[in-house]
Design an enzyme around this catalytic site. Structure first.
Site, PDB file in Angstrom:
ATOM      1  N   LYS A 148       0.828  -1.216   0.000  1.00 20.21           N
ATOM      2  CA  LYS A 148       0.000   0.000   0.000  1.00 20.21           C
ATOM      3  C   LYS A 148       0.857   1.258   0.000  1.00 20.21           C
ATOM      4  CE  LYS A 148      -2.904   0.753   3.538  1.00 20.21           C
ATOM      5  NZ  LYS A 148      -2.957   2.133   4.115  1.00 20.21           N
ATOM      6  N   ASP A 161       1.845  -1.101  12.049  1.00 18.84           N
ATOM      7  CA  ASP A 161       0.592  -1.563  11.454  1.00 18.84           C
ATOM      8  C   ASP A 161       0.301  -3.027  11.758  1.00 18.84           C
ATOM      9  OD1 ASP A 161      -0.091   0.887  10.344  1.00 18.84           O
ATOM     10  OD2 ASP A 161       0.984   0.496   8.487  1.00 18.84           O
ATOM     11  N   LYS A 203      -4.554   5.868  14.738  1.00 19.63           N
ATOM     12  CA  LYS A 203      -4.731   5.159  13.479  1.00 19.63           C
ATOM     13  C   LYS A 203      -6.207   5.243  13.074  1.00 19.63           C
ATOM     14  CE  LYS A 203      -0.518   3.746  12.603  1.00 19.63           C
ATOM     15  NZ  LYS A 203       0.168   4.054  11.327  1.00 19.63           N
TER      16      LYS A 203
END
Length: 428
Positions: free
Chosen positions: A21, A314, A341
């Site tokens: 990503k 993440d 987040k």
């Protein structure tokens, strides 16, 4: 609401996880401000990256997409056009923060909005240094939250001491520095992911790295490039965890990015004693990649803190699940970044795993997890809270849960991994 498959006896097979990503975002952005054509292979077709494409189309850039193949006709640093419409970044914090860095050097006005989640995420960490460089930015709470209004133009170089190790902050400043006359420098408390630095070089630019300090001297002209996007290790992490904790499992993940600023999840698995091999290691342009095979493992607890945190921020939701299946007490700390987040991931991880019987508690900057826990559920409903990584973590948790589990808002996984459920079911 989606029923999740529970009490899985084995996961076996091979998967090509979708493109990274972070790299997909940057490939479109740098391709847009380069001179000439950029071709991108294995582009992530997730909603976040599609938001980046949409924003740059509104800025006058021609972008053709054929599945995971993307062609960007670059306009050069001074070729972007004032958008006639609001730039909607959707759920993508990367799009918002890096785009602000590019727009800071553009002599026109733009407005940025996002979804409900983006409206809660702090943008001041980026708008503050960009204002110091001379960009005019306003929004809620003086530009700390979207909607944001930005008028860019001639910028001044700065030396910025970032209070957080954030690739988004660093990248926004470096992208602004591309158009700035002079040397712009960013120093971080810990090293964050370095995809922007690598990709600027791939596009013919120059970046200097000295330990925790990165410098760029502008103005620079970038040239279109051909890019292959490795598989996203943050997406691979869910299947690495599944392979380690589901009985009788062996999963191979092909062409996974192995950038050392991103491989904290591999370090943690190795520290916990996972049976894992990495083969066919090679480089595609500036990014390393390889094939990872993971097998069912007897895991032991560990501590995760300090400089390791930016390399796996993440992946902490899925690491928390791993810890529930490890012997001993795992401590995660120095991870207050999780609070800003897509959700407050400390609270959401703890709340949802407790529903399944995990022995886990939240701390001010992380979690404490006592293992090994047998996960059980009786008609339990878990919730992604619209956070893709929470949704995928809960789907993997269900695999080792006895009982029945349903997931609210499963569509959130499409932000980064549209084929996640198909890939998971293919291994069963």
């Amino acid at each position: 609401m989606q029923p999740l498959r529970t009490n899985i006896s084995s996961l076996r097979g091979t998967i090509n996880v979708p493109g990274d990503k972070s790299i997909s975002h940057r490939a479109v952005m740098l391709g847009a401000i380069a001179n000439g054509t950029t071709t991108i292979a294995n582009f992530l077709q997730g909603e976040d990256c599609l938001s980046t494409i949409d924003c740059f189309r509104k800025l006058g850039v021609s972008i053709e997409q054929n599945g995971s193949d993307v062609v960007v006709e670059g306009k050069g640093l001074k070729g972007l056009k004032e958008p006639s419409d609001i730039l909607n970044v959707g759920n993508s914090g990367t799009t918002a923060r890096l785009l602000l860095g590019i727009l800071a050097g553009c002599p026109f006005h733009s407005c940025l909005i996002g979804d409900e989640s983006i409206a809660k995420r702090p943008m001041g960490r980026v708008t503050k240094p960009l204002k110091m460089m001379g960009a005019h930015i306003d929004g809620r709470e003086h530009g700390n939250y979207t909607p944001l209004s930005i008028r860019g133009g001639e910028l001044q170089p700065i030396h910025y001491e970032s209070p957080v190790a954030s690739a988004q902050v660093k990248s926004a400043i470096l992208l602004a520095g591309l158009t700035t006359n002079g040397t712009t420098t960013v120093t971080e408390p810990h090293r964050s992911r370095d995809h922007t630095e690598r990709m600027i070089r791939l596009f013919g630019g120059s970046v200097t790295v000295d330990d925790l300090t990165v410098s760029i001297t502008g103005p620079q002209q970038l040239i279109g490039a051909n890019i292959y996007v490795p598989g996203d290790i943050s997406s691979a992490a869910f299947f690495l965890a599944a392979g380690a904790i589901v009985p009788n499992s062996e999963i191979t993940l092909k062409n996974v990015g192995l950038n050392p600023t991103r491989t904290g999840i591999i370090d943690v698995l190795q520290k916990m004693g996972a049976e894992m091999t990495i083969e066919n290691i090679r480089n595609e342009q500036t990014e390393p990649l390889g094939d990872i095979t993971i097998r069912t493992s007897n895991l032991t607890a560990t501590e995760i803190s300090g400089a390791l945190i930016p390399r796996l921020i993440d992946e902490i939701p899925i690491i928390a699940l791993l810890a529930t299946q490890a012997e001993g007490t795992t401590v995660i700390k120095d991870a207050s970044e999780l609070k800003v987040k897509e959700t407050n991931r400390i609270d959401t991880v703890v709340t949802e795993l407790r529903k399944l019987g995990a022995d886990i508690k939240a701390t001010a900057d992380g979690m404490v997890i006592h293992g090994k826990s047998a996960l059980k559920a009786k008609d339990v409903v878990v919730d992604s809270y619209g956070d893709h990584r929470i949704g995928m973590m809960l789907a993997i948790a269900a695999c080792i849960t006895q009982g029945t589990v349903c997931l609210k808002r499963p569509e959130a996984v499409a932000v980064s991994y549209p084929s996640f459920f198909d890939h998971l079911h293919s291994l069963m």
